[in-house]
Scaffold this active site. Structure first.
Site, PDB file in Angstrom:
ATOM      1  N   HIS A  99      41.745  45.637  34.991  1.00 11.05           N
ATOM      2  CA  HIS A  99      42.925  46.375  34.565  1.00 11.05           C
ATOM      3  C   HIS A  99      44.107  46.076  35.471  1.00 11.05           C
ATOM      4  O   HIS A  99      43.937  45.702  36.621  1.00 11.05           O
ATOM      5  CB  HIS A  99      42.670  47.879  34.500  1.00 11.05           C
ATOM      6  N   HIS A 101      47.722  47.819  36.787  1.00  8.81           N
ATOM      7  CA  HIS A 101      48.558  49.010  36.884  1.00  8.81           C
ATOM      8  C   HIS A 101      50.018  48.588  36.766  1.00  8.81           C
ATOM      9  O   HIS A 101      50.456  47.665  37.465  1.00  8.81           O
ATOM     10  CB  HIS A 101      48.409  49.681  38.255  1.00  8.81           C
TER      11      HIS A 101
END
Length: 140
Positions: A99, A101
């Site tokens: 992932h 951010h």
């Protein structure tokens, strides 16, 4: 992966404030935001780290990062944004699903990413550059 919170969000078994999705990626608000608009962008298919993903999927993830970051900039008149992507426990990756951010930055925020870099000597830089170039040339 059945015990992955992000896979659960992709499957709509867990709630999330979805901002954007396409066939391969999903962007949603972080449940513990560092700043207003803190967003996570993930591949819908489970990969633990960015380098586990096929290169084409990593490209798609960053296309979504670009798209969502631009929307955040416009919607909130951001002073900037930071991108943070961690791989592995030592790098402080909390969820073992790749992932990115997107951290919106505001002139009055108190966010500290904790970067304490120090200059290194030229010999060290030359050694690191040569080592990485060799690895890149070997087809890594």
């Amino acid at each position: 992966m059945t015990d992955c919170v992000f896979c659960s969000i992709v499957a709509e078994d867990s709630p999330a404030y979805r901002l954007y999705e396409d066939e391969h990626t999903l962007a949603f608000l972080d449940i513990e935001p560092a700043t207003r608009g803190h967003t996570l962008v993930i591949p819908k298919t489970h990969y633990e780290t960015t380098t586990d993903m096929p290169e084409s999927l990593a490209g798609r993830v960053f296309e979504t990062v670009h798209h969502v970051a631009a929307a955040l900039e416009t919607a909130y008149g951001l002073d900037g944004f930071a991108l943070v992507q961690e791989n592995g426990v030592t790098a402080e990756q909390d969820v073992p699903h790749a992932h990115v951010h997107i951290l919106p930055r505001y002139g009055d925020d108190a966010l500290d990413l904790g970067w304490n870099g120090e200059r290194v000597d030229e010999t060290t830089q030359q050694e690191v550059a040569a080592t990485v170039r060799d690895e890149l040339m070997s087809g890594a």
